[in-house]
Each structure stands twice: as structure tokens, then as C-alpha cells.
Design an enzyme around this catalytic site. Sequence first.
Site, PDB file in Angstrom:
ATOM      1  N   HIS A 116     -12.984   3.000  -0.315  1.00 22.47           N
ATOM      2  CA  HIS A 116     -13.036   1.980   0.749  1.00 22.47           C
ATOM      3  C   HIS A 116     -13.681   0.689   0.233  1.00 22.47           C
ATOM      4  O   HIS A 116     -14.180  -0.117   1.020  1.00 22.47           O
ATOM      5  CB  HIS A 116     -13.871   2.431   1.971  1.00 22.47           C
ATOM      6  N   GLU A 127      -8.426  -5.125   5.104  1.00 23.45           N
ATOM      7  CA  GLU A 127      -8.219  -4.816   3.687  1.00 23.45           C
ATOM      8  C   GLU A 127      -7.036  -5.587   3.109  1.00 23.45           C
ATOM      9  O   GLU A 127      -7.070  -5.992   1.945  1.00 23.45           O
ATOM     10  CB  GLU A 127      -8.037  -3.296   3.517  1.00 23.45           C
ATOM     11  N   ASN A 134       0.876  -1.174   0.000  1.00 27.43           N
ATOM     12  CA  ASN A 134       0.000   0.000   0.000  1.00 27.43           C
ATOM     13  C   ASN A 134       0.913   1.223   0.000  1.00 27.43           C
ATOM     14  O   ASN A 134       1.465   1.592   1.032  1.00 27.43           O
ATOM     15  CB  ASN A 134      -0.886  -0.043   1.247  1.00 27.43           C
ATOM     16  N   ARG A 174     -12.688  15.582   7.335  1.00 26.77           N
ATOM     17  CA  ARG A 174     -13.437  15.989   6.139  1.00 26.77           C
ATOM     18  C   ARG A 174     -14.882  16.313   6.497  1.00 26.77           C
ATOM     19  O   ARG A 174     -15.487  15.656   7.343  1.00 26.77           O
ATOM     20  CB  ARG A 174     -13.431  14.878   5.084  1.00 26.77           C
ATOM     21  N   ARG A 203      -2.562  -2.143  -3.522  1.00 27.07           N
ATOM     22  CA  ARG A 203      -3.761  -1.322  -3.364  1.00 27.07           C
ATOM     23  C   ARG A 203      -3.646  -0.138  -4.322  1.00 27.07           C
ATOM     24  O   ARG A 203      -2.647   0.580  -4.308  1.00 27.07           O
ATOM     25  CB  ARG A 203      -3.857  -0.810  -1.934  1.00 27.07           C
TER      26      ARG A 203
END
Length: 403
Positions: free
Chosen positions: A182, A386, A10, A243, A93
Site C-alpha cells: 500500500h 493511488e 493496474n 486476513r 502499478r
Amino acid sequence: MSATRVLVLNSGSSSLKYQLLDMRDSSRPAMGLVERIGEQSSRLKHTHVKGDATREWTGPIADHDAALKAVAEELAKDGLGLDSPDLAAIGHRVVHGGQTFTEPTVIDEAVLAEIERLIPLAPLHNPANLTGIRTARALRPDLPQVAVFDTAFHTTMPESAARYAIDVETADAHRIRRYGFHGTSHAYVSRATAELLGRAPQDVNVIVLHLGNGASASAVLGGRCVDTSMGLTPLEGLVMGTRSGDMDPAVIFHLMRVGGMSTDEIDTLLNKKSGLTGLCGDNDMREIRRRIDEGDARARLAFDIYIHRLKKYIGAYYAVLGRVDAIAFTAGVGENAAEVRAAAVAGLEQLGLSLDPELNAVRAGEPRLVSSANSRVAIAVVPTDEELEIATQTYALVGHESD
Ligand code: ADP
């Protein structure tokens, strides 16, 4: 013996996270990360699980190439080097796969070119992901490498959910639509939830709430995503750590015209200085809960706004799905913050949602139900993974090649 290990990479703009998985039993012989790549004080932290040993060092690591070489050296010290015949593939990823990549994909030159073409849609992420892929390919050109996209699971969304109601030609000219992110987590958690219920994924409708520092919800109908809360970028949807999530787009015009702010300033405001941080100065739910217990009104309001938005999405996705079998909470907040789970479903008994306070208070690393026995809808806590999902998808695609 056939190769059974998958290295999951990743690559961020200044970091490289990695996990080595053995697909025979999903165990992780080694994992770690390199941070602050490009600085004098880069840091590598490597954990060799078998010996339970963690090695750390700090020093200059100039770029991703140097970072991956350093990781390869650490792995080699444990007899797990990149040249090992046990390594079946590398899974990467990749954040943005646009409309092109609906599945994990074996990487070749054409795939690299397409990921590059998608850079305008993910200007911070895709270049870093590409660098990681190029570096890994240079080190092991013969090894199958697979890209697993954050957007792929959401490509099943119908046009009614994926399109914004703006001029179609303008939208298409700039590839503007709701892509969602996601996706690897939503795919894994929705499937694991079906498993927890002892049912096949195609028979189960799930609302997945991935509540980490970034946060997103998805509506999964019989294993397929039909709506998700993030859009063109990860800014849309739920209130997140930093956010804003949803708001009237005219706020941006107002900030430009009346507030005199530049595009970059507004981008930073909405992505980095909003959400829980903007509302109360903290983005960590543990700290916010602690402040609430001390009677802090700003922390209370931030929590209430966070929960209000979450509830709106539960209601919206309930209506989108028609029948809901389970709601699954995952990621840092979803897995750990019992108060968030309780507040999100409070008052929704008419929708068939009833939480068992004792089960909800239990802390555990396993998928588990926290709904009461009479709850029509199952409420689940399902830890996301993940890396395991990327490794599983990678191995399913190329594992047989090395048998
Ligand atoms: P990301 O992968 O998006 O960086 P994570 O899924 O790791 O984020 O979630 C990080 C967040 O999880 C933290 O910011 C914090 O708010 C929350 N969190 C972690 N542990 C706990 C806990 N024990 N109780 C409440 N919240 C927690």
C-alpha cells in the site's frame, strides 16, 4: 501542445483496471475495468467522463492482451486512443519491487527481468503486473512506460524495523524481510495530510491508517516511512477483511501437526477466511455495524478485535515516532466508518488525541480534520488516490521527454 495524459494500468490476475488522467488539472477523461479475463463471461465497463457515458459489454476476453486491446478500442471511440499524441506515458502499478526498486522506474528489459526475479516474493501479483506491462509495450513500444511499486515508499525503513528477528543467513538466503505494501497510498496520504496542515512534509510526523479490505498502518517521519504493519506479504499487521494480521507463527505449526492441515489450506485460511470474515462471517464494515445495532454479539466481538489491534498500532507508532503531528484515516473503512475512527482514538486524550464528534460524523470526499480544536494531534480523514499518485510519479519521471 505537449503530451499531458497518463494512462494508469493496474493488472490483476484476472482483471485490468485503468484510468486516463490529464496532468494539467488531474482530471480523468476516462476510466474503467475488465473483469473475469480468461472466462466466457468477461466484462468490460468503460466510463467516458466528459460525455458522462458508461459502456458495458460481456463476452469472452481470452487474456490481458485481448483485454488491453478492447480497452484501447473503447478509448479510441472517445478520441482518447493509445495512439493519441496527447498520451505522454503509461504508469503501471507493480506490487513487489523488493529491495531493488526504491523509486518509480522507467521500464526497459533489465527492469522487466528484475520484476520477474521478484516473482517468488509476490507469486500472485507480479506475474499479472508483468503481463500488463508486456501487453502495453507491445501496443505502444515507443511510449515511455513506468513501474510504480507498492513497496517503494517503505524502502526507507531502517533495518531495525525491516528485519525479522530470525537467523540472518536464512533470512537473507530467502530474501525474507518486512517490505510493506500500500506504499503508493501511504505516500500520497502522508503528503496530503501535511498539505492539509499547511506544512511541508519534511516537518510533519504522521501515522497513516489505510483501512480498506486490506489494511495497513505506517509511521511516517518527516515524509519518510520508518515502519509499516505489513511485512514479507500483506498478511502481517492489522485485522483485515479476510486476513488475520498478526498472530503467533506457531499457530501454523499447530494447525499442521494437530489440525492436519496442508500449507495451501492454511494459506487460504489466513488470507481468505480470517480477519473480520473469519470472526463474524462478514467483511464489510457497513454490514458489521448494522448487525451490531441489532445486538449481534459475534459482530460486536469482531469489531472490538479490529479496534483493539488498530489501537495497539497507534500506540506503537506513537512510540516509534516520538512526536506525532497527525493521524490520517484513509481507504474504504477509514474514509467512511465514523464509528471506527471514534473507537480507534477513544481514551487516547493523554496522547493528545481528541475527536470532534460532529466533524467526525460529516461525510465528504475532501481531506478534512475531525479533531477537536484543543487536540494536540490532528486527526484527519484523507481520501486516498493511488491512480493520481501513480500518474503524478509517472509524469514527473517522463513528462518532460515528450515536451
Ligand atoms: P480495497 O481497495 O482494499 O478493496 P476499499 O478501500 O475499497 O478496499 O475498502 C472496502 C471496504 O470499505 C469495504 O469492505 C467496507 O468494509 C468499507 N466501506 C466502504 N464504504 C463504507 C461505508 N460507507 N461505511 C463503512 N465502511 C465502508
